[in-house]
Design an enzyme around this catalytic site. Structure first.
Site, PDB file in Angstrom:
ATOM      1  N   ASN A 161       1.072  -1.244   0.050  1.00 35.26           N
ATOM      2  CA  ASN A 161      -0.048  -0.068  -0.217  1.00 35.26           C
ATOM      3  C   ASN A 161       0.770   1.264   0.138  1.00 35.26           C
ATOM      4  OD1 ASN A 161      -2.935  -1.097   0.313  1.00 35.26           O
ATOM      5  ND2 ASN A 161      -1.777  -2.139   1.871  1.00 35.26           N
ATOM      6  N   GLU A 162       1.206   1.557  -1.177  1.00 33.05           N
ATOM      7  CA  GLU A 162       2.124   2.810  -1.418  1.00 33.05           C
ATOM      8  C   GLU A 162       1.420   4.197  -0.861  1.00 33.05           C
ATOM      9  OE1 GLU A 162       4.972   2.215  -1.586  1.00 33.05           O
ATOM     10  OE2 GLU A 162       5.453   0.671  -3.435  1.00 33.05           O
ATOM     11  N   PRO A 163       2.152   5.243  -0.981  1.00 42.48           N
ATOM     12  CA  PRO A 163       1.662   6.667  -0.770  1.00 42.48           C
ATOM     13  C   PRO A 163       0.473   6.869  -1.738  1.00 42.48           C
ATOM     14  CG  PRO A 163       4.125   6.875  -0.592  1.00 42.48           C
ATOM     15  CD  PRO A 163       3.539   5.391  -1.121  1.00 42.48           C
ATOM     16  N   THR A 180      10.400   1.961  -3.610  1.00 42.69           N
ATOM     17  CA  THR A 180       9.980   0.606  -3.624  1.00 42.69           C
ATOM     18  C   THR A 180      10.874  -0.278  -4.584  1.00 42.69           C
ATOM     19  OG1 THR A 180       7.900   0.997  -2.429  1.00 42.69           O
ATOM     20  CG2 THR A 180       8.219  -1.262  -3.329  1.00 42.69           C
TER      21      THR A 180
END
Ligand code: GLP
Length: 260
Positions: A161-163, A180
């Site tokens: 769950n990235e920014p 990442t």
């Protein structure tokens, strides 16, 4: 600081466990997981575990394998759901999270193979959403996750769950952040070979777990740990969503806790 902040600060302090080294932190988490498994065994129930990949949980898995091989801990009643998988990714590839989990844990314990779940990186694009919905349904059908183990990415991600990830997000296909992909470059022989997408459980999937352990080790994580634990709650640092929970423990070594 107003009263609400003081209360929050107090419960946050209680949620943080700092160990002098990575091994002790890992053994603490492994023992917590073993306790969940044993408590469920005594009642004749399944233990539903959410598992993570990356270098961080390796010590936890090593200790769980030791508990199995030397102290007779059985995983027969364990059901596992991994957080994420690269997309596209074939399970036989060295970089797949299937290979990672086999190598670090599953090949060395007695968990029944049909009780293991890892997102499938081989699906056709148009089949992914239905697959993700089914992944959620399977977790729910087992009564939800009893425990979710988390690392943290330097982008602030949990799972993948990235920014920008929303609090209500569920299992889905996502784009990977540049940080990442850079951090995964060594595994793939260069950042340009790291997949640009992944399938990940959502923030909502994760926070529904009955107990959460976020493990962070080494000075590489000190900066993001400060933001995740003390920063404003925001989708820009998805790990900050955990601040609102009472059932999370942040297990850190001294180096990861250095800026707190
Ligand atoms: C990957 C995983 C995350 C993990 C992160 C941190 O991106 N999908 O679940 O937390 O890496 O990796 P490491 O533990 O190697 O620092």
């Amino acid at each position: 600081m107003n009263r609400k902040n003081i209360v929050l600060e107090h419960s946050l302090q209680q949620a943080i466990k700092i160990y002098s080294n990575a091994d002790d932190a890992s053994v603490y988490v492994a023992n917590k997981i073993a306790q969940i498994i044993k408590t469920k065994q005594e009642k004749g129930n399944l233990a539903v575990l959410g598992l993570a990949t990356g270098s961080t949980p390796k010590g936890v898995y090593k200790e769980l394998v030791r508990l199995h091989q030397s102290e007779g801990l059985s995983f027969q009643n364990v059901v596992t759901f991994n957080l994420d998988e690269y997309y596209p990714m074939h399970p036989v590839e060295d970089q797949s999270y299937v290979s990672f989990m086999k190598h670090n844990l599953f090949n060395h314990i007695d968990v029944p193979k049909n009780q293991i779940h890892i997102p499938d990186g081989t699906l056709e694009l148009n089949a992914i959403q239905a697959y993700c919905d089914l992944y959620e349904k399977k977790i729910a059908d087992f009564g939800g996750l009893d425990m979710q183990l988390l690392g943290i990415g330097r982008s602030g991600h949990i799972g993948f769950n990235e920014p920008g990830s929303l609090q209500g997000s569920m299992t889905r296909l996502v784009q990977l952040d540049d940080i990442t992909r850079k951090d995964a470059a060594d595994d793939f022989g260069g950042a340009e070979h790291v997949p640009t997408q992944a399938i990940t459980m959502g923030i909502q999937t994760i926070v529904q777990a009955k107990q959460i352990f976020l493990l962070a080790l080494s000075e590489r994580k000190a900066e993001i740990i400060k933001k995740a634990l003390k920063g404003e709650i925001s989708p820009e640092v998805p790990a900050t969503f955990l601040q609102q929970l009472e059932h999370v423990e942040y297990v850190l070594d001294q180096k990861a806790a250095a800026l707190l």
